[in-house]
Design an enzyme around this catalytic site. Sequence first.
Site, PDB file in Angstrom:
ATOM      1  N   ASP A  14      40.231  48.317  55.873  1.00 16.97           N
ATOM      2  CA  ASP A  14      40.937  48.620  54.623  1.00 16.97           C
ATOM      3  C   ASP A  14      40.825  50.130  54.441  1.00 16.97           C
ATOM      4  O   ASP A  14      39.743  50.639  54.144  1.00 16.97           O
ATOM      5  CB  ASP A  14      40.256  47.856  53.481  1.00 16.97           C
ATOM      6  N   TYR A 231      27.729  47.367  48.055  1.00 19.30           N
ATOM      7  CA  TYR A 231      29.110  46.929  48.187  1.00 19.30           C
ATOM      8  C   TYR A 231      30.051  48.108  48.394  1.00 19.30           C
ATOM      9  O   TYR A 231      30.109  49.011  47.593  1.00 19.30           O
ATOM     10  CB  TYR A 231      29.542  46.151  46.945  1.00 19.30           C
ATOM     11  N   LYS A 234      35.066  44.474  51.313  1.00 21.05           N
ATOM     12  CA  LYS A 234      34.696  43.138  51.771  1.00 21.05           C
ATOM     13  C   LYS A 234      34.780  43.014  53.270  1.00 21.05           C
ATOM     14  O   LYS A 234      34.994  43.985  53.973  1.00 21.05           O
ATOM     15  CB  LYS A 234      35.545  42.102  51.080  1.00 21.05           C
TER      16      LYS A 234
HETATM   17  C1  F6R Z   1      39.069  44.534  47.124  1.00 22.48           C
HETATM   18  C2  F6R Z   1      39.039  43.372  46.263  1.00 22.48           C
HETATM   19  C3  F6R Z   1      39.351  43.500  44.822  1.00 22.48           C
HETATM   20  C4  F6R Z   1      38.466  44.489  44.098  1.00 22.48           C
HETATM   21  C5  F6R Z   1      38.853  44.566  42.616  1.00 22.48           C
HETATM   22  C6  F6R Z   1      38.097  45.633  41.869  1.00 22.48           C
HETATM   23  O1  F6R Z   1      39.256  44.176  48.458  1.00 22.48           O
HETATM   24  O2  F6R Z   1      38.784  42.318  46.703  1.00 22.48           O
HETATM   25  O3  F6R Z   1      39.294  42.232  44.212  1.00 22.48           O
HETATM   26  O4  F6R Z   1      37.125  44.151  44.238  1.00 22.48           O
HETATM   27  O5  F6R Z   1      40.224  44.854  42.491  1.00 22.48           O
HETATM   28  O6  F6R Z   1      38.263  46.847  42.517  1.00 22.48           O
HETATM   29  P1  F6R Z   1      37.788  48.256  41.936  1.00 22.48           P
HETATM   30  O7  F6R Z   1      36.320  48.157  41.681  1.00 22.48           O
HETATM   31  O8  F6R Z   1      38.141  49.189  43.060  1.00 22.48           O
HETATM   32  O9  F6R Z   1      38.588  48.501  40.695  1.00 22.48           O
HETATM   33 MG    MG Z   2      40.887  43.409  52.089  1.00 25.16          MG
HETATM   34 MG    MG Z   3      40.292  46.443  49.364  1.00 26.64          MG
END
Ligand code: F6R
Ligand code: MG
Ligand code: MG
Length: 387
Positions: A14, A231, A234
Amino acid sequence: MPGEKVTISVIKADIGSIAGHHKVHPDTMLAASRVLAEAKKKGLIKSFYVTHVGDDLELIMTHYKGVDNPEIHELAWNAFKEATKVAKDLGLYAAGQDLLSDAFSGNVRGLGPGVAEMEFVERPAEPVIVFMADKTEPGAFNLPLFKMFADPFNTAGLVIDPRMHEGFIFEILDVYEGKIVQLKSPEEMYDILALIGTPGRYVIKRIYRKTDGEIAAVVSSERLNLIAGKYVGKDDPVAIVRAQSGLPAVGEVLEAFSFPHLVAGWMRGSHHGPLMPVGLKDAKMTRFDGPPRIVGLGFQIHNGELIGPADLFDDPAFDETRRLAQIIAEYMRRHGPFMPHRLGPEEMEYTTLPAVLKKLHDRFKPYEMGYKPVIKHTEELTGETHE
Ligand code: F6R
Ligand code: MG
Ligand code: MG
């Protein structure tokens, strides 16, 4: 060359996406493709296909360099770097997030990208399926791979094809301890299930045909949250599965995804949701950043070339699976912040629990015989006065 081993490498990262964690931008795919096209011209790789699932950029390559080859890994790294430059120029979301290091050091494993690779002598006709999932973890493949290679109710060939009747060897990785074990199916089926029923820890890494040790499947097993200690993204996994001629038929392989089982990794890597098989046109994340989705691209490998792909889940035969996935998604969402929709505290990738516990530390009182509740007014409890 006949008898020479061809390698298929699927390497993903990613490196940023458009509209949050929704979808890879085509310009980043183009940047990665340019790097791979150059490598093809120089003869380093034989062929390639660049694609995406959700916010993950996926590089599918064939070559004759074997698995874990530093030149191939460096090539993938450079492709991700170039794509990241574009992601940064465009101000994409989380640009470069999975590239945990500034420098490449011989192998992308541990640096952020996910990797699945296998090497084999091409059969006269070689069907291979590349599965790519987003908003989930490598253990999401445990259930479908078990069905494909060990469950006679899924795979008729286990019962009626003499070339498969002996069964398969499952190589299972303990991602916490970094240990690996080989178990035989059907003899040790219950031991296999005892492990892989905990997909956050025990991950099917490879599967071999028992009669001749031929490799049949491989899964990426990098867990970014373990690699980085915190973290940072993922572990959205990829897998490669060979099919037909004494291996599960393509239809038996796909059948394993007709049940949208619950996987970990939805919203903030901290929720369970159903795994929805989709065609490339639907490989984007929307509802609650999901639901977790998987694409299956079928290729023939011929003289080392990738012929294809066929977009295997882009088919009405999976409409009911998708509909069921939506019903399950709705059912799970109604739990809001409750388990088992939300993951257990040890698996969550976002949490406020330590901070909440710290804040409440002095307000937790021993609960023992003779405890008498004292109900205080809000003002007394907080020390705040309200007009
Ligand atoms: C990323 C993912 C999303 C993020 C979520 C919060 O692969 O699975 O669900 O975890 O959108 O993202 P932030 O913390 O970047 O706002
Ligand atoms: Mg992803
Ligand atoms: Mg992502």
